[in-house]
Design an enzyme around this catalytic site. Structure first.
Site, PDB file in Angstrom:
ATOM      1  N   CYS A  90       0.805  -1.226   0.000  1.00 45.40           N
ATOM      2  CA  CYS A  90       0.000   0.000   0.000  1.00 45.40           C
ATOM      3  C   CYS A  90       0.839   1.278   0.000  1.00 45.40           C
ATOM      4  O   CYS A  90       0.370   2.318  -0.444  1.00 45.40           O
ATOM      5  CB  CYS A  90      -0.931   0.023   1.205  1.00 45.40           C
ATOM      6  SG  CYS A  90      -1.970  -1.435   1.352  1.00 45.40           S
ATOM      7  N   HIS A 362      -8.831   3.113  -3.007  1.00 44.50           N
ATOM      8  CA  HIS A 362      -7.452   2.795  -2.623  1.00 44.50           C
ATOM      9  C   HIS A 362      -6.802   1.925  -3.707  1.00 44.50           C
ATOM     10  O   HIS A 362      -6.700   0.709  -3.552  1.00 44.50           O
ATOM     11  CB  HIS A 362      -7.481   2.082  -1.266  1.00 44.50           C
ATOM     12  CG  HIS A 362      -6.169   1.581  -0.766  1.00 44.50           C
ATOM     13  ND1 HIS A 362      -4.949   2.105  -1.160  1.00 44.50           N
ATOM     14  CD2 HIS A 362      -5.873   0.592   0.119  1.00 44.50           C
ATOM     15  CE1 HIS A 362      -3.979   1.453  -0.537  1.00 44.50           C
ATOM     16  NE2 HIS A 362      -4.514   0.524   0.238  1.00 44.50           N
ATOM     17  N   CYS A 392      -1.044   2.156   6.944  1.00 44.00           N
ATOM     18  CA  CYS A 392      -0.673   0.784   7.254  1.00 44.00           C
ATOM     19  C   CYS A 392      -0.329   0.089   5.945  1.00 44.00           C
ATOM     20  O   CYS A 392      -0.715   0.537   4.869  1.00 44.00           O
ATOM     21  CB  CYS A 392      -1.802   0.058   7.971  1.00 44.00           C
ATOM     22  SG  CYS A 392      -3.354  -0.028   7.042  1.00 44.00           S
ATOM     23  N   GLY A 394       0.352  -3.850   3.999  1.00 47.59           N
ATOM     24  CA  GLY A 394       0.234  -5.297   4.030  1.00 47.59           C
ATOM     25  C   GLY A 394       1.525  -5.973   4.457  1.00 47.59           C
ATOM     26  O   GLY A 394       2.617  -5.503   4.156  1.00 47.59           O
TER      27      GLY A 394
END
Length: 407
Positions: A90, A362, A392, A394
């Site tokens: 991300c 996203h 955050c 992955g």
């Protein structure tokens, strides 16, 4: 030592995966358009001066593969331009900006493009081509996977498997991590829904105010259709409506389509330059990269990743959260945004003030550069100076970057 500054930022509209406005365009073609749009915003910059392209992508395979960054360079007519495709899930296109800033501070270049793209609609795995993701999973994690599946089935409170000498589940589904954080930190369904509604309502107002029109670069599809608005934000979202939605990941869970991000397509690009080169070319920078942070924690509670990463960035900048005018946490899930913001002592009136990924979407690899674009736009609108971008990641990571607005 030279400073790294942002001289341009642009993003595409964000499309809904599989059924949305960008489903028919390839990620490399989409990237060319947004990079060109970012370069067009710096008329004083000769593209031949760009020294490297860092392109973030969370799933760099199939149409996203073959070192897509270099494919994009050649497609765009920038044969001189090297390219590296970067994967930190991300935060891939936060990492690309960090790489550009580091190269500038090391004196190893003056002009870089930090970009990101993800077209989930084009994933081969979702269209039936290629093998299953489970084919690549290390069998040493089999018991960890079974354990996380049992937690999901029971909807029990997460405990750290390391305490019993066991591996955590590195392959855990992101929705399950959100449920783990929700139970661990006691984040209620009502509070998650309230934040989901806030995200939608803020995005709706920002669209009406023309806020996003300033940062979006229109995309021309293969059939000639021009797309200039996001698919995701919904008008008139209410808590009453959102509270009726069913849990998505666990039968008795709290994460629903109303309080988490959807799957998306999109791209974004940022032009990063040394302050000395900008001065030489007569280019007024938008912002300065102040500091960055990257951290890790158990992949099973990856949603709390923004906390330590943000603390790192603040410490390196010699700042506290109170010094910042705006902050953006990527809204993968309301279940992780809320406790992360609580732990950092954030003022919710400064957080994601134009809506976040729950409303906007996203597109994994592009989200970092998209948030940079929105944050700098927001600082300009609010006449603010300092902003934090964090998320955050992955696999159990967090990333953060602090910007100082210069114009």
């Amino acid at each position: 030592m030279p400073e790294a500054v942002i001289v341009a930022a642009a993003r595409t509209p964000i499309g809904r995966a599989f059924k949305g406005s960008l489903k028919d365009i390839r990620p490399d073609d989409l990237s060319v358009q947004v990079i060109q749009a970012a370069l067009d915003r710096v008329p004083g910059l000769d593209p031949k001066l760009v020294e490297d392209l860092y392109l973030g992508c969370a799933e760099p395979s199939a149409e996203h593969g073959s070192n897509m960054a270099r494919v994009v360079s050649v497609l765009g007519g920038w044969d001189h331009l090297p390219g590296a495709t970067v994967n930190r899930f991300c935060s891939s296109s936060v990492q690309t900006t960090r790489m550009a800033a580091h190269a500038i501070k090391a004196g190893e270049g003056d002009v870089f493009i930090s970009a990101g793209v993800e077209c989930v609609s084009r994933y081969a795995a979702f269209s039936g081509a290629g093998g299953s993701k489970t084919d690549s999973q290390n069998p040493k994690f089999a018991s960890a996977i079974a354990r996380s599946e049992q937690i999901a089935k029971d909807n029990s409170t997460w405990t750290d498997p390391r305490d019993e000498g066991n591996l955590p589940d590195i392959y855990i589904a992101m929705g399950q991590t959100a449920e783990n954080v929700a139970t661990l930190r006691g984040v209620s369904r009502e509070r998650q829904d309230e934040w989901g509604v806030t995200s939608q309502n803020r995005a709706e107002q920002s669209i009406a105010d023309g806020f996003f029109a300033r940062e979006i670069a229109s995309v021309t599809l293969p059939d000639g259709t021009v797309v200039s608005t996001d698919d995701g934000p919904r008008a008139g979202v209410t808590l009453e409506k959102v509270s009726t939605l069913q849990p998505v990941f666990r039968e008795n869970g709290t994460v629903t389509a109303g309080n988490c991000c959807p799957l998306n397509d999109g791209a974004a690009a940022v032009v990063v330059m040394s302050d000395t080169k900008a001065k030489q070319l007569g280019i007024t920078p938008l912002a300065r990269v102040v500091s960055t942070g990257v951290s890790a924690l158990s992949p099973e509670i990856m949603g709390l990743g923004p906390v330590e990463a943000s603390r790192q960035a603040l410490q390196r900048a010699g700042m506290t959260i109170a010094d910042l005018d705006l902050y953006e946490i990527n809204e993968a899930f309301a279940a992780q945004v809320l406790p992360s913001a609580d732990d950092l002592g954030m003022d919710f009136d400064k957080l994601n003030v134009h809506g976040g990924a729950i409303a906007l979407g996203h597109p994994f690899g592009s989200t970092g550069a998209r948030i940079t674009t929105t944050l700098l736009n927001g600082l300009q609108e609010a006449d603010g100076t300092l902003g934090l971008e964090t998320m955050c990641v992955g696999g159990g990571q967090g990333m953060a970057i602090i910007y100082e607005r210069l114009s």
